[in-house]
Design a protein around this motif. Sequence first.
Motif: not given
Length: 418
Positions: A122-137
Amino acid sequence: MPSASTTAPGRMPVVVWVLAAAAFLMGTTEFVIAGLLPDMAGDLDVSTSRTGLMITIFAIGMIIGGPAMALATLRLPQRMTVILSLAVFAAGHVVEAASSSFTVILVARFVTALATGAFYAVGFVLATAAAGPERSTRAVGMIMGGLTLSNVIGVPIGSFAGQLIGWRGPFWALAVLAALAAAVIGRFLPAAEQGARVSIRAEIRALRNTRLWLALTAAVMIMGGVLAAYTYISPLLTDRAGIPADAVPLVLVAYGFGAVAGTAIGGRIGDRHPMATTITGAAATALALLLLMPLSTSAAPTVILVALMAMTGFTLNPIVTSLAVRFAGDAPTLTAALTTSAYETGVAAGSALAGVALGSSLGLTGPALVGAVFAALTLLPLIALAVRGTRADSRIVAQQASTDREHELVPQNGRAQR
């Protein structure tokens, strides 16, 4: 209450930093056992080799338990899943610190590994959602950076603290810090709508994406390559490179900083050039491991190649993790758990084959050769991904799961809630 995603332009949301700190704790608990084995074995009245089962049982819990816990907690809000996983993590460490039974501690380690797998899913999913697609990596890179940094800071500090105050001290500290992380995440990640939830069927259906399996294969192979050499790096350093035993920790610190640098590099440039970065990193890792075989007779080139191997190898991790989550479309939770399992599988496979090579005629250079083969084989799924493309995601899961959602979403106040 502050939002998890509201932040100044160019800066990561607070919740991503907290998730990275939690990953640091979980990386520390996985590897700190190695530095505490003698003290634990003596106190628990078991052999050192048997005490090493604590590392094995944790890996097994991560490999098997991560995907299982991802599915088991799919119906829970993601915020609750993260908080509960940290709470169970803390409770497991309380049991480990307080118990005098080796069997009970093993069970607690396994439960702790299950909680860790749920957190990463869940942590990876939450982090990418919070950061947005341009900063997901970059967000994924920060969490993996916390995990990597645990080898540089957390493990040495935990081992040193164990020598000063006993092996139970680091476990008490990890329990307290995990409880604190759960409280902070509860503060900065408010219970808000997260959109339509995908069903378990849709999560499993996402596994039909062949690009997802190519990314997972790359994760297995590159981690197997790096850890094949790293697992048996100490005898290579002392018996072949002539480095004094008391200087080996300094070389391992160089490896750790190389891994942190590689994770940061991958997180920074992976969104813009994912395939060029990963293919270059895998090829450079294979080359560094190959050069380690003839050049490891001297200290200076050996230290440089060990650090280089870590930097180039760990460059791939945030990128292939981010790609795997992307390929899962609207059903990323199980995929994130499988990515963690893939890394643990690579650790197990690489270290096991390296052990066989070490006992063969190859001797001390055997693990490096095994690692080079693993790293070279990483190029195959990466090249296949480059040919198929990574950006044109058709979001098949979202289309196929529409029927499932109509039956499973429960309207509240006129809106779908998770």
